[in-house]
Design a protein around this motif. Structure first.
Motif, mmCIF file in Angstrom:
data_model
loop_
_atom_site.group_PDB
_atom_site.id
_atom_site.type_symbol
_atom_site.label_atom_id
_atom_site.label_comp_id
_atom_site.label_asym_id
_atom_site.label_seq_id
_atom_site.Cartn_x
_atom_site.Cartn_y
_atom_site.Cartn_z
ATOM 1 N N PHE A 1 3.775 1.028 -7.672
ATOM 2 C CA PHE A 1 2.739 0.287 -6.954
ATOM 3 C C PHE A 1 3.022 0.132 -5.467
ATOM 4 O O PHE A 1 2.663 -0.865 -4.850
ATOM 5 N N ARG A 2 3.668 1.138 -4.882
ATOM 6 C CA ARG A 2 3.819 1.208 -3.426
ATOM 7 C C ARG A 2 3.124 2.496 -2.982
ATOM 8 O O ARG A 2 3.708 3.550 -2.926
ATOM 9 N N PHE A 3 1.834 2.393 -2.741
ATOM 10 C CA PHE A 3 0.948 3.543 -2.546
ATOM 11 C C PHE A 3 1.278 4.618 -3.588
ATOM 12 O O PHE A 3 1.454 5.787 -3.279
ATOM 13 N N GLU A 4 1.340 4.162 -4.821
ATOM 14 C CA GLU A 4 1.675 5.051 -5.944
ATOM 15 C C GLU A 4 0.446 5.821 -6.394
ATOM 16 O O GLU A 4 -0.634 5.257 -6.572
ATOM 17 N N ARG A 5 0.626 7.103 -6.606
ATOM 18 C CA ARG A 5 -0.465 7.962 -7.057
ATOM 19 C C ARG A 5 -0.561 7.846 -8.577
ATOM 20 O O ARG A 5 0.317 8.311 -9.305
ATOM 21 N N LEU A 6 -1.642 7.238 -9.063
ATOM 22 C CA LEU A 6 -1.783 6.992 -10.495
ATOM 23 C C LEU A 6 -2.584 8.065 -11.208
ATOM 24 O O LEU A 6 -2.439 8.242 -12.423
#
Length: 559
Positions: free
Chosen positions: A276-281
């Motif tokens: 959740f740190r500019f994480e690509r989901l």
């Protein structure tokens, strides 16, 4: 005290609210035998980037063979994820034992610790028992009066300082800097800071400042940069701010080398995991999740969106706490989105979704949503969706994309996905009994049904983890697949945050699932039965080519 009772105890302590100050902690820890004096702590304070910097430092230490404890806040999905040794979360039993010790110490010392003080004291107690070589401890808020500032430290680290928590830390950046600088008692390393902040920090003396990373390259799944003499450093996080956090971590590792530690600072972040740190989901549509919850974080988010948008239509899903500068956050980000969906976080400090909608409506089309799920169902019609705000909403985001169980994180593990792809490629010409994801999920569902029929007390998440991973070792083809599968299961489950007890239970079941007992009393038994009964032998086009004996082939659809 059971785990559930420990959580209840913390919830009750939460009614005390936030009480900055060290007196309660000092008395409490003294009654617990002063575990805070034996942790060899790297202590981190700052406004943004504390968690990412801590994760980078932790990864660098682990990769160099140091037994590394870590404590951070807030946890997102499970409280245990915020307290680890070598990346493995504390077990439920140890967590409950730690809270039990805090409860006893509170009675002895006559103190009433807050929820954060309770968790911090329990963390120090457990980390002390683990005999770590070094620990990485993150402040909750501020620094000088933060509960973690009781810890004896070998090094202080200051991440970027900006305006936040004004009601507690002060209404100017200089006052906030003074509070953050309160953790510095000796050697310290800082990220680059504004001149007024640096002036405050320099009064402490002897601070080493990191430099800006250079030659940054932004890839879809990683960021590459140079720092001082280090070339082509790869990190699995995205964006300029993460390159800056990693540069700060390298500076910390280099400082430790001058203090008697022996650390190779080349490629130290390969095994780093941080969500959740500019994480690509997701890729189609493109989905990112980020914990930006103040103006400084919103500026970094805006920069990262510009890097990855590439002309796509864009929707936001966002929710914030009422004590944040949400008007400034909306001003920074609002004009970027084609549509914004606001939600109310599950927190007593939450800003109502309608109030946030009114603010964003000044800049773009906006509507409030009744839940994160409702907002995402609408936002995903756009080519790109960015979810951001308080970490409180990320638990719902996690469940949306990864399912209610932790096994969802296995399905999203890159190591798991690579192994499955290798298996499918190796079996591309195979006519019978393939071992791809469809088979693994069939085994999971059948094993779970058997467990319900037999009344077995086995958690669904454990059953699914065992089934998803029972054939994963076929990707390597170097040893008996149950042996390699058990080994790979340990690696993947550790990366996904399972505790040691769960990992060993699954590994043991995978090792034994080829031994057909005929009963259904254990995880290994139902895994074996699920494996066998998932095959539709009676309809198989390769029935005559199959290596199974005729009497062993399935003749009925049982599940």
């Amino acid at each position: 005290m059971k785990y559930s009772e420990a959580l209840e105890y913390i919830d009750k302590a939460g009614s005390l609210g936030i009480k900055p100050g060290l007196e309660t902690m000092e008395r409490l820890l003294s009654a617990m035998g002063s575990p805070h004096k034996r942790l060899n702590a790297i202590h981190i304070a700052g406004t943004n980037g504390k968690g990412s910097t801590g994760a980078f430092i932790e990864a660098g230490l682990i990769s160099n063979g140091y037994k590394t404890g870590r404590y951070f806040s807030p946890a997102i999905v499970d409280k245990r994820e915020a307290l680890t040794v070598n990346g493995i979360p504390i077990s439920r039993e140890d967590f409950a034992a730690g809270i039990t010790e805090v409860k006893k110490a509170a009675e002895i010392s006559g103190t009433k610790p807050t929820a954060f003080e309770t968790e911090t004291a329990a963390a120090f107690y457990w980390l002390d028992k683990q005999n770590c070589d070094i620990t990485v401890i993150e402040t909750g808020m501020g620094g000088r009066l933060d509960a973690t500032n009781t810890v004896d430290k070998i090094l202080a680290v200051i991440t970027p300082i900006a305006l936040d928590h004004r009601g507690f830390l002060g209404d100017t950046i200089e006052k906030i800097a003074g509070e953050k600088a309160g953790i510095i008692t000796g050697t310290a390393v800082s990220s680059p800071q504004e001149d007024s902040v640096r002036e405050i920090l320099d009064k402490k003396g002897g601070i080493t400042y990191a430099h800006a990373p250079e030659n940054i390259v932004y890839k879809p799944d990683r960021t590459i940069f140079d720092y001082k003499g280090h070339k082509n450093i790869e990190i699995p996080l995205l964006g300029k701010n993460q390159a800056e956090n990693a540069a700060l971590a390298i500076e910390v590792l280099e400082k430790l080398n001058t203090m008697g530690y022996v650390l190779n600072t080349e490629a130290p972040f390969e095994k780093m995991v941080w969500h959740f740190r500019f994480e690509r989901l997701a890729d189609k549509p493109l989905v990112f999740a980020d914990g930006a919850h103040n103006p400084h974080g919103a500026k970094s988010l805006a920069e990262n969106i510009a890097l990855y948008r590439e002309g796509r239509s864009l929707a936001f899903v966002t929710g914030v706490l009422a004590d944040k500068d949400y008007k400034k956050i909306a001003e920074i980000t609002g004009h970027l989105a084609d549509k914004v969906y606001t939600v109310t976080p599950d927190s007593p400090r939450a800003l109502d979704a309608e109030a946030l909608r009114a603010e964003y409506s000044k800049y773009t089309d906006c509507e409030s949503a009744k839940s994160v799920k409702d907002a995402l169902n609408k936002a995903l019609d756009y080519e790109m969706t960015v979810i951001f705000g308080t970490f409180t909403i990320m638990k719902d985001v996690y469940r949306y994309f990864r399912g209610d169980g932790m096994y969802g994180s296995i399905l999203n593990s890159k190591k798991f996905q690579r192994a499955m792809k290798n298996i499918e490629e190796a079996e591309a010409d195979r006519r019978y009994c393939r071992h791809g994801i469809e088979h693994s999920l069939d085994v999971a569902r059948i094993a779970y049904i058997i467990s319900l029929e037999k009344g077995l007390d086995i958690d669904k998440d454990i059953i699914y983890a065992a089934a998803l991973l029972h054939d994963i070792g076929r990707a390597e083809r170097e040893e008996e697949h149950n042996i390699s599968s058990a080994r790979m299961a340990r690696e993947i489950m550790t990366e996904c945050g399972y505790d040691e007890a769960a990992i060993e239970k699954v590994a043991d079941a995978i090792l034994g699932h080829r031994e057909k007992s005929g009963s259904a009393e254990s995880l290994s038994d139902i895994l074996s039965l699920g494996d066998k009964t998932s095959r539709l032998c009676m309809y198989c086009k390769a029935r005559n080519d199959c290596r199974w004996k005729e009497e062993n082939k399935n003749k009925f659809v049982l599940y």
